[in-house]
Design a protein around this motif. Sequence first.
Motif, PDB file in Angstrom:
ATOM      1  N   UNK A  36     -27.556 -38.884 -33.533  1.00 24.08           N
ATOM      2  CA  UNK A  36     -28.377 -38.801 -34.669  1.00 24.08           C
ATOM      3  C   UNK A  36     -29.428 -37.094 -34.843  1.00 24.08           C
ATOM      4  N   UNK A  37     -31.099 -37.533 -35.533  1.00 27.99           N
ATOM      5  CA  UNK A  37     -31.355 -35.881 -35.206  1.00 27.99           C
ATOM      6  C   UNK A  37     -32.038 -35.442 -34.395  1.00 27.99           C
ATOM      7  N   UNK A  38     -31.956 -35.714 -33.371  1.00 25.69           N
ATOM      8  CA  UNK A  38     -32.089 -36.055 -32.009  1.00 25.69           C
ATOM      9  C   UNK A  38     -31.097 -35.258 -30.908  1.00 25.69           C
ATOM     10  N   UNK A  39     -30.235 -35.308 -31.859  1.00 26.23           N
ATOM     11  CA  UNK A  39     -29.155 -34.524 -31.526  1.00 26.23           C
ATOM     12  C   UNK A  39     -28.558 -35.728 -30.119  1.00 26.23           C
ATOM     13  N   UNK A  40     -28.596 -36.726 -30.264  1.00 25.00           N
ATOM     14  CA  UNK A  40     -28.631 -37.822 -29.377  1.00 25.00           C
ATOM     15  C   UNK A  40     -26.878 -38.817 -29.535  1.00 25.00           C
ATOM     16  N   UNK A  41     -25.613 -38.063 -29.268  1.00 23.70           N
ATOM     17  CA  UNK A  41     -24.705 -38.977 -29.779  1.00 23.70           C
ATOM     18  C   UNK A  41     -24.672 -39.822 -29.377  1.00 23.70           C
ATOM     19  N   UNK A  42     -23.733 -40.798 -30.500  1.00 24.91           N
ATOM     20  CA  UNK A  42     -23.979 -42.458 -31.092  1.00 24.91           C
ATOM     21  C   UNK A  42     -22.572 -42.860 -31.191  1.00 24.91           C
ATOM     22  N   UNK A  43     -21.935 -41.579 -31.539  1.00 31.35           N
ATOM     23  CA  UNK A  43     -20.735 -42.476 -31.146  1.00 31.35           C
ATOM     24  C   UNK A  43     -18.936 -40.648 -31.631  1.00 31.35           C
ATOM     25  N   UNK A  44     -18.214 -40.774 -30.642  1.00 30.82           N
ATOM     26  CA  UNK A  44     -17.283 -39.318 -30.328  1.00 30.82           C
ATOM     27  C   UNK A  44     -15.739 -40.164 -30.568  1.00 30.82           C
ATOM     28  N   UNK A  45     -15.057 -39.610 -31.126  1.00 36.78           N
ATOM     29  CA  UNK A  45     -13.469 -39.526 -30.929  1.00 36.78           C
ATOM     30  C   UNK A  45     -12.680 -39.084 -30.111  1.00 36.78           C
ATOM     31  N   UNK A  46     -11.651 -40.008 -29.052  1.00 36.39           N
ATOM     32  CA  UNK A  46     -11.089 -39.306 -27.856  1.00 36.39           C
ATOM     33  C   UNK A  46     -10.957 -37.516 -28.379  1.00 36.39           C
ATOM     34  N   UNK A  47     -10.843 -36.971 -29.491  1.00 39.93           N
ATOM     35  CA  UNK A  47     -10.772 -35.270 -29.248  1.00 39.93           C
ATOM     36  C   UNK A  47     -11.643 -35.283 -29.437  1.00 39.93           C
ATOM     37  N   UNK A  48     -12.825 -35.841 -29.104  1.00 40.46           N
ATOM     38  CA  UNK A  48     -14.373 -34.732 -29.139  1.00 40.46           C
ATOM     39  C   UNK A  48     -14.870 -34.908 -27.952  1.00 40.46           C
ATOM     40  N   UNK A  74     -32.433 -36.060 -21.234  1.00 37.33           N
ATOM     41  CA  UNK A  74     -31.085 -35.155 -21.443  1.00 37.33           C
ATOM     42  C   UNK A  74     -29.978 -36.100 -22.588  1.00 37.33           C
ATOM     43  N   UNK A  75     -29.987 -37.250 -22.788  1.00 39.06           N
ATOM     44  CA  UNK A  75     -29.275 -37.895 -23.849  1.00 39.06           C
ATOM     45  C   UNK A  75     -29.544 -37.251 -25.110  1.00 39.06           C
ATOM     46  N   UNK A  76     -30.446 -36.091 -25.356  1.00 34.14           N
ATOM     47  CA  UNK A  76     -30.443 -34.990 -26.173  1.00 34.14           C
ATOM     48  C   UNK A  76     -29.158 -33.858 -25.977  1.00 34.14           C
ATOM     49  N   UNK A  77     -28.617 -33.515 -27.188  1.00 34.23           N
ATOM     50  CA  UNK A  77     -27.997 -32.099 -26.581  1.00 34.23           C
ATOM     51  C   UNK A  77     -29.152 -30.780 -26.841  1.00 34.23           C
ATOM     52  N   UNK A  78     -30.321 -31.392 -27.625  1.00 37.07           N
ATOM     53  CA  UNK A  78     -31.338 -29.953 -27.529  1.00 37.07           C
ATOM     54  C   UNK A  78     -32.400 -29.847 -26.231  1.00 37.07           C
ATOM     55  N   UNK A  79     -31.764 -31.243 -25.134  1.00 33.16           N
ATOM     56  CA  UNK A  79     -32.672 -30.625 -24.171  1.00 33.16           C
ATOM     57  C   UNK A  79     -31.801 -30.561 -22.910  1.00 33.16           C
ATOM     58  N   UNK A  80     -30.238 -30.756 -23.436  1.00 31.65           N
ATOM     59  CA  UNK A  80     -28.926 -30.261 -22.180  1.00 31.65           C
ATOM     60  C   UNK A  80     -29.185 -28.482 -22.461  1.00 31.65           C
ATOM     61  N   UNK A  81     -29.562 -28.496 -24.021  1.00 28.21           N
ATOM     62  CA  UNK A  81     -28.643 -26.931 -23.578  1.00 28.21           C
ATOM     63  C   UNK A  81     -29.711 -25.956 -23.370  1.00 28.21           C
ATOM     64  N   UNK A  82     -30.973 -26.083 -23.822  1.00 29.78           N
ATOM     65  CA  UNK A  82     -32.152 -25.240 -22.956  1.00 29.78           C
ATOM     66  C   UNK A  82     -32.469 -25.716 -22.035  1.00 29.78           C
ATOM     67  N   UNK A  83     -32.044 -26.828 -20.753  1.00 31.87           N
ATOM     68  CA  UNK A  83     -31.859 -26.822 -19.574  1.00 31.87           C
ATOM     69  C   UNK A  83     -31.183 -27.040 -18.834  1.00 31.87           C
ATOM     70  N   UNK A  84     -29.618 -26.360 -19.342  1.00 32.91           N
ATOM     71  CA  UNK A  84     -28.518 -26.837 -17.942  1.00 32.91           C
ATOM     72  C   UNK A  84     -27.956 -25.477 -18.677  1.00 32.91           C
ATOM     73  N   UNK A  85     -27.517 -25.420 -17.219  1.00 33.43           N
ATOM     74  CA  UNK A  85     -26.434 -23.637 -18.085  1.00 33.43           C
ATOM     75  C   UNK A  85     -25.372 -24.651 -18.520  1.00 33.43           C
ATOM     76  N   UNK A  86     -24.883 -24.997 -17.459  1.00 33.19           N
ATOM     77  CA  UNK A  86     -23.637 -25.390 -17.783  1.00 33.19           C
ATOM     78  C   UNK A  86     -23.468 -25.981 -19.403  1.00 33.19           C
ATOM     79  N   UNK A  87     -24.720 -26.338 -20.090  1.00 31.24           N
ATOM     80  CA  UNK A  87     -24.575 -26.676 -21.730  1.00 31.24           C
ATOM     81  C   UNK A  87     -23.806 -25.550 -22.336  1.00 31.24           C
ATOM     82  N   UNK A  88     -24.551 -24.402 -22.097  1.00 30.79           N
ATOM     83  CA  UNK A  88     -24.973 -23.204 -22.437  1.00 30.79           C
ATOM     84  C   UNK A  88     -23.936 -22.547 -22.327  1.00 30.79           C
TER      85      UNK A  88
END
Length: 290
Positions: free
Chosen positions: A124-136, A152-166
């Motif tokens: 969605x537009x908050x970068x929250x994952x709604x569905x992924x295929x197995x390859x993703x 943390x469900x938002x990729x935006x939040x994880x990007x700016x707060x979690x070094x593992x995301x980057x």
Amino acid sequence: MDRFDRAQLADFLRRRRAALQPEDVGRPRGRRRRTGGLRREEVAELASMSTDYYARLEQRRGPQPSPSMLGAIARGLRLTVDERDHLFRLAGHVPPRSDVRSDHVNPGLRRVLDRLDTPAMVLNDLAEALAQNPLAVALLGDETRFADDPLRRSRFYRWFTDPAEQALHAPEEHERLSRSYAASLRLAIGRHPGDPRGRALVDGLLADSPAFAELWAEHDVSWRRGTEPKTLLHPQVGRLELECQVLVDERDAQMLLVYTATPGTPSAERLRLLGVVGGQFGTLPVEQSA
């Protein structure tokens, strides 16, 4: 609250299951398939519930399903928004509001996702994952595992707060991605100014990330659509130079991300290997996943 109509609910579920073909959900038909539509166990798997629970609903023996279970069934059966709302009413529940952000995956995006043989996902537009295929999942990890964490469900939040995301992305792309994510979130907040989830996400980022706060103050909204290069440093297959194609559905504020590699390149071969390593990425500790 509407009345729980067990008989009509069962009839609607059976008919929608019969109308949904294996090809509609990215599954092979197989030679021994006798039924025209999906099997009950296939719908149950798509909805992440037990076959017995789903079968009881179709047999008019099940308990009144909760809104969360209905949402899972709607996703599994690939229902449209109108069909989802009808399902809720038959089960005696008020349908989700249509004037706020919806986590119900757009059916058109879902059909495309189910047919792709390359990593793809719906956000969605908050970068929250709604569905992924197995390859993703193999490429990025299971981003839906954060569904119960408001931030943390938002990729935006994880990007700016979690070094593992980057760490999954090449360092030379970090600044560009940071700016892109901040601008994309600005657009999302402008699209739904009264949305408490969006406001809570911004407040959390402003409190937890000075880097985000600096970019947010610039009020940049120059998020680029279309195709964007992504260089991923995958823990199993190594460096992947990919193109990320973004398809946007403005009405539902959702986007389909499709990751591809140029044919004949080392990245294309490594992307192919993801089909071999499968979901191993998802088994890594959370702090090492993206």
